[in-house]
Design an enzyme around this catalytic site. Structure first.
Site, PDB file in Angstrom:
ATOM      1  N   GLU A  38       0.844  -1.206   0.000  1.00  0.00           N
ATOM      2  CA  GLU A  38       0.000   0.000   0.000  1.00  0.00           C
ATOM      3  C   GLU A  38       0.875   1.251   0.000  1.00  0.00           C
ATOM      4  O   GLU A  38       1.823   1.360   0.788  1.00  0.00           O
ATOM      5  CB  GLU A  38      -0.877  -0.028   1.251  1.00  0.00           C
ATOM      6  N   THR A  40       2.964   2.031  -2.073  1.00  0.00           N
ATOM      7  CA  THR A  40       4.277   1.706  -2.625  1.00  0.00           C
ATOM      8  C   THR A  40       4.351   2.072  -4.112  1.00  0.00           C
ATOM      9  O   THR A  40       5.435   2.249  -4.648  1.00  0.00           O
ATOM     10  CB  THR A  40       4.563   0.201  -2.477  1.00  0.00           C
ATOM     11  N   GLY A 125     -16.574   3.892  -5.369  1.00  0.00           N
ATOM     12  CA  GLY A 125     -16.057   4.747  -4.307  1.00  0.00           C
ATOM     13  C   GLY A 125     -15.663   3.992  -3.051  1.00  0.00           C
ATOM     14  O   GLY A 125     -15.473   4.591  -1.990  1.00  0.00           O
ATOM     15  N   ALA A 126     -15.510   2.666  -3.133  1.00  0.00           N
ATOM     16  CA  ALA A 126     -15.162   1.862  -1.958  1.00  0.00           C
ATOM     17  C   ALA A 126     -13.695   1.460  -1.986  1.00  0.00           C
ATOM     18  O   ALA A 126     -13.238   0.675  -1.155  1.00  0.00           O
ATOM     19  CB  ALA A 126     -16.044   0.620  -1.893  1.00  0.00           C
ATOM     20  N   LEU A 128     -12.386  -0.206  -4.489  1.00  0.00           N
ATOM     21  CA  LEU A 128     -12.275  -1.462  -5.235  1.00  0.00           C
ATOM     22  C   LEU A 128     -12.065  -1.188  -6.729  1.00  0.00           C
ATOM     23  O   LEU A 128     -12.120  -2.075  -7.552  1.00  0.00           O
ATOM     24  CB  LEU A 128     -13.515  -2.335  -5.002  1.00  0.00           C
ATOM     25  N   SER A 129     -11.834   0.076  -7.030  1.00  0.00           N
ATOM     26  CA  SER A 129     -11.443   0.500  -8.364  1.00  0.00           C
ATOM     27  C   SER A 129     -12.486   0.246  -9.434  1.00  0.00           C
ATOM     28  O   SER A 129     -12.210  -0.292 -10.507  1.00  0.00           O
ATOM     29  CB  SER A 129     -10.107  -0.139  -8.753  1.00  0.00           C
ATOM     30  N   SER A 131     -13.546   2.568 -11.096  1.00  0.00           N
ATOM     31  CA  SER A 131     -13.173   3.482 -12.190  1.00  0.00           C
ATOM     32  C   SER A 131     -12.241   2.783 -13.178  1.00  0.00           C
ATOM     33  O   SER A 131     -12.430   2.880 -14.394  1.00  0.00           O
ATOM     34  CB  SER A 131     -12.543   4.764 -11.638  1.00  0.00           C
ATOM     35  N   GLU A 163      -7.481   8.186 -16.841  1.00  0.00           N
ATOM     36  CA  GLU A 163      -7.830   8.580 -15.467  1.00  0.00           C
ATOM     37  C   GLU A 163      -6.964   9.755 -14.996  1.00  0.00           C
ATOM     38  O   GLU A 163      -7.451  10.686 -14.364  1.00  0.00           O
ATOM     39  CB  GLU A 163      -7.677   7.381 -14.514  1.00  0.00           C
ATOM     40  N   ASP A 175      -4.186  -0.149 -10.529  1.00  0.00           N
ATOM     41  CA  ASP A 175      -5.589  -0.512 -10.724  1.00  0.00           C
ATOM     42  C   ASP A 175      -5.839  -0.998 -12.147  1.00  0.00           C
ATOM     43  O   ASP A 175      -6.508  -2.013 -12.364  1.00  0.00           O
ATOM     44  CB  ASP A 175      -6.492   0.691 -10.436  1.00  0.00           C
TER      45      ASP A 175
HETATM   46  P1  ADP Z   1     -13.391   3.648  -7.074  1.00  0.00           P
HETATM   47  O1  ADP Z   1     -12.581   3.528  -8.314  1.00  0.00           O
HETATM   48  O2  ADP Z   1     -12.608   3.356  -5.839  1.00  0.00           O
HETATM   49  O3  ADP Z   1     -14.658   2.875  -7.105  1.00  0.00           O
HETATM   50  P2  ADP Z   1     -13.543   6.352  -7.973  1.00  0.00           P
HETATM   51  O4  ADP Z   1     -14.022   7.606  -7.333  1.00  0.00           O
HETATM   52  O5  ADP Z   1     -12.164   6.310  -8.507  1.00  0.00           O
HETATM   53  O6  ADP Z   1     -13.807   5.184  -6.932  1.00  0.00           O
HETATM   54  O7  ADP Z   1     -14.484   5.988  -9.187  1.00  0.00           O
HETATM   55  C1  ADP Z   1     -15.894   5.977  -9.001  1.00  0.00           C
HETATM   56  C2  ADP Z   1     -16.547   6.750 -10.138  1.00  0.00           C
HETATM   57  O8  ADP Z   1     -16.445   5.993 -11.365  1.00  0.00           O
HETATM   58  C3  ADP Z   1     -18.034   6.957  -9.943  1.00  0.00           C
HETATM   59  O9  ADP Z   1     -18.301   8.089  -9.154  1.00  0.00           O
HETATM   60  C4  ADP Z   1     -18.517   7.147 -11.386  1.00  0.00           C
HETATM   61  O10 ADP Z   1     -18.208   8.452 -11.837  1.00  0.00           O
HETATM   62  C5  ADP Z   1     -17.600   6.173 -12.145  1.00  0.00           C
HETATM   63  N1  ADP Z   1     -18.250   4.868 -12.301  1.00  0.00           N
HETATM   64  C6  ADP Z   1     -17.794   3.672 -11.865  1.00  0.00           C
HETATM   65  N2  ADP Z   1     -18.658   2.676 -12.196  1.00  0.00           N
HETATM   66  C7  ADP Z   1     -19.672   3.248 -12.873  1.00  0.00           C
HETATM   67  C8  ADP Z   1     -20.886   2.751 -13.468  1.00  0.00           C
HETATM   68  N3  ADP Z   1     -21.189   1.458 -13.449  1.00  0.00           N
HETATM   69  N4  ADP Z   1     -21.686   3.646 -14.070  1.00  0.00           N
HETATM   70  C9  ADP Z   1     -21.389   4.959 -14.107  1.00  0.00           C
HETATM   71  N5  ADP Z   1     -20.282   5.476 -13.556  1.00  0.00           N
HETATM   72  C10 ADP Z   1     -19.426   4.646 -12.946  1.00  0.00           C
HETATM   73 MG    MG Z   2     -10.877   4.722  -8.776  1.00  0.00          MG
END
Ligand code: ADP
Ligand code: MG
Length: 384
Positions: A38, A40, A125-126, A128-129, A131, A163, A175
């Protein structure tokens, strides 16, 4: 984000209902958790994520008017953009999609428009990526639709560029590398300096263990500024020590003696010992001694809590309770200040351990956590 059914046939049906045509295919890319390593990544060090069974699915077909139309069934939203709209800094969730189109074009690939319909069961947003899963699924779909021959690591780099440079989130390559390169039943030992990747067998069933991922559902308001502060401390330490990155610190004791500031000393101790723990964890897994991960995972958590100072009370409580319930090596996973813990739990015990943690959260006045059993799964690819 809404929970939706997340299978390829259902998504293809949703695509037909929206566009009146068959998708040309359905593609997927997973979320991930980091087993160990983590903070790293930006120190040119080592990480070891594995891909989850939770994934983003995308059904897609070419469009001939030069635009991209993308629908997320999770937030019930459809967005349309054209080449002229591809400006870095674009707002909204569609930036993760448009960013991939932009990164591919910037790299010189020629792309036609497309209809894209997606669904996901990766919690957003947890930590777990979700995004990276979204970016890598879009990339897999667009690469196939446009007959682009792009190797796995290059795909991960293009998705990361989307990203970093388009969405504007300063993340490392872990990620996207996990979402692209992971294989089922393995963790991915990844060297963030050389981009060398090794699949390391991670067969928890052989040790009668299961992997609990528990989302504490907390996130710190200052997470972005705290992340930036940790990066800045690491860069300052590397400068004082005269190394390119903290990865290059080979003698921790003498490095610590040369650092005047006690906070920076703690930050350095975390990064250097965490890199060493990843290397040990790789050896342990190569030898198939999964239960021997426990002391490394325990030490990783203590180091994040005491030296890097990136845990929060909810996370520390979850880890303590998991430990008391017999879980092996419970530790926070991800960037910190909330998010998820991961633990190795004797097979059949996941629900009991999760229920004990949930009970402790009620007693402490915290909101309810969520959990699932993680299964090391495959990276991005085409499903149909
Ligand atoms: P994490 O990658 O940890 O889940 P992030 O903030 O990096 O958190 O990414 C979350 C964002 O990615 C969401 O707020 C949204 O903008 C986008 N996203 C992820 N999955 C979806 C989805 N299935 N539909 C629409 N947007 C998504
Ligand atoms: Mg993310």
């Amino acid at each position: 984000m809404r929970r939706v059914s997340n299978d390829a046939a259902a998504l293809a049906g949703a695509f037909r209902a929206r566009t009146g045509q068959q998708p040309a295919g359905v593609w997927a890319a997973p979320g991930r958790v980091n087993l160990i390593g983590e903070h790293t990544d930006y120190n040119d060090g080592y990480v070891m994520p594995f891909a989850l069974a939770q994934r983003v699915l995308i059904a897609a077909a070419p469009r001939h008017d030069g635009s991209w139309s993308v629908t997320s069934l999770n937030n019930h939203s459809t967005e349309v953009f054209r080449a002229a709209d591809l400006q870095p800094g674009m707002a909204g969730w569609q930036a993760y999609v448009a960013g991939v189109v932009w990164a591919l074009q910037e790299a010189g690939h020629r792309l036609g428009g497309a209809d894209l319909v997606l669904s996901s069961d990766v919690p957003t947003g947890a930590g777990l990526s979700s995004s990276a899963a979204l970016e890598c699924a879009v990339l897999a779909a667009l690469a196939d639709l446009n007959d682009l021959d792009i190797a796995g690591l290059e795909r991960a780099k293009l998705a990361r560029r989307a990203e970093n440079a388009f969405v504007g989130a300063p993340t490392g390559l872990m990620d996207q590398a996990a979402a692209t390169l992971c294989t089922a039943g393995h963790a991915l030992f990844f060297d963030c300096r050389t981009d060398d990747a090794e699949q390391v067998r991670f067969d928890t069933a052989s040790a009668s263990l299961e992997i609990l991922v528990l989302d504490t559902k907390t996130s710190h308001a200052l997470v972005d500024s705290e992340y930036a502060a940790r990066r800045a401390s690491c860069e300052e330490a590397a400068r004082i020590l005269g190394v390119a990155a903290l990865r290059d610190v080979t003698d921790l004791d003498s490095a610590l003696e040369r650092l005047p500031d006690p906070v920076i000393r703690r930050r350095v101790r975390h990064v250097v010992t965490e890199n060493a723990r990843v290397l040990e964890a790789v050896d342990v897994l190569r030898a198939g001694r999964i239960a021997d991960l426990a002391p490394l995972l325990d030490a990783s958590h203590a180091s994040m809590r005491d030296d890097f100072e990136i845990t929060v009370p909810q996370v520390d409580l979850a880890v303590e309770v998991a430990q008391a319930c017999g879980a092996l090596g419970p530790r926070m996973t991800g960037g910190g200040f909330g998010g998820c813990i991961i633990a190795l739990v004797p097979a059949g015990d996941v629900e009991r351990v999760a229920a004990e943690i949930a009970r402790s959260f009620v007693d402490a006045g915290y909101g309810a956590p969520a959990h699932f059993t993680a299964v090391p799964s495959a990276g991005a690819g085409r499903l149909q």
